[in-house]
Design a protein around this motif. Structure first.
Motif, short mmCIF file in Angstrom:
data_model
loop_
_atom_site.label_atom_id
_atom_site.label_comp_id
_atom_site.label_asym_id
_atom_site.label_seq_id
_atom_site.Cartn_x
_atom_site.Cartn_y
_atom_site.Cartn_z
N GLN A 95 33.62 -94.86 -23.86
CA GLN A 95 32.50 -94.14 -24.46
C GLN A 95 33.03 -92.90 -25.20
O GLN A 95 34.16 -92.47 -24.97
N THR A 96 32.24 -92.34 -26.06
CA THR A 96 32.65 -91.19 -26.84
C THR A 96 33.01 -90.02 -25.93
O THR A 96 32.24 -89.66 -25.06
N SER A 97 34.22 -89.48 -26.11
CA SER A 97 34.70 -88.38 -25.26
C SER A 97 35.32 -87.29 -26.11
O SER A 97 35.94 -87.56 -27.14
N ASP A 98 35.15 -86.09 -25.64
CA ASP A 98 35.78 -84.93 -26.27
C ASP A 98 36.21 -84.01 -25.14
O ASP A 98 35.40 -83.26 -24.61
N TYR A 99 37.47 -84.08 -24.76
CA TYR A 99 37.96 -83.31 -23.60
C TYR A 99 38.67 -82.06 -24.07
O TYR A 99 39.57 -82.10 -24.90
N ASN A 100 38.26 -80.92 -23.52
CA ASN A 100 38.96 -79.65 -23.76
C ASN A 100 39.93 -79.44 -22.60
O ASN A 100 39.58 -79.65 -21.45
N TYR A 101 41.11 -78.99 -22.90
CA TYR A 101 42.14 -78.89 -21.88
C TYR A 101 41.98 -77.69 -20.95
O TYR A 101 42.60 -77.62 -19.92
N SER A 102 41.13 -76.77 -21.30
CA SER A 102 40.90 -75.60 -20.46
C SER A 102 39.50 -75.70 -19.85
O SER A 102 38.51 -75.85 -20.56
#
Length: 186
Positions: A95-102
């Protein structure tokens, strides 16, 4: 052969090795859980013999059974959780994902929403929480961001299953030691 081709082949071999080692671990835990159940059942019937009851340390037997019960419970939960987490990561990862590393980039609302979805996903791995048409621009930003966090947390949780597997082996050895100790007085 290109550099990317060799890296891809190496990663594929690496993935196969990881899957093979996980399968060995799953089989070992499955067998230890079955063996623990059999040991408890056999020892109950063995200890019902009156002549053996006189020479048994019941305190050690009781704690060995507790240890074997812990093996059965933790082993069964780890087998169940590993399959569900693997399925959920694969399902949610598509599924559409947008992960920020912080993690500081996430609001409290996003983190709470992600925790709820992680719990819901462990209960129902193929849920369709984010498979909806976005109604506005805020949803278009919010849902992929939370889904990225959910996938990350599920993957981290999956890596922690190894700790549970180690506990299974430790409790099994402790249970065997206590069971043997119940017959022999140190």
């Amino acid at each position: 052969m290109t550099y990317m081709g060799t890296v891809g082949e190496e990663m594929e071999r690496f993935d196969k090795n990881i899957k093979a080692s996980k399968q060995i671990s799953r089989n070992a835990i499955y067998r230890i859980v079955l063996l623990s159940s059999a040991i408890v059942g056999f020892s109950v019937s063995l200890f019902s013999i009156p002549t053996l009851q006189q020479s048994i340390n019941l305190h050690s037997v009781r704690f060995s059974w507790y240890s074997f019960i812990a093996v059965i419970i933790i082993g069964s939960l780890s087998l169940l959780a590993e399959g569900r987490i693997s399925y959920a990561v694969t399902w949610k990862g598509r599924q559409t994902s947008d992960y920020n590393y912080s993690l500081s980039d996430y609001s409290i609302k996003e983190k709470l929403f992600a925790i709820f979805i992680v719990i819901w996903t462990l209960l129902y791995p193929a849920n369709l929480v984010f498979n909806r048409i976005y109604k506005n621009e805020n949803e278009k930003k919010f849902k992929p961001k939370v889904n990225g966090l959910v996938v990350h947390w599920l993957a981290r949780l999956g890596h922690r299953i190894t700790f549970l597997e180690n506990l299974v082996f430790i409790f099994f050895v402790i249970g065997l030691f206590l069971l043997v100790r119940s017959f022999v007085f140190f």
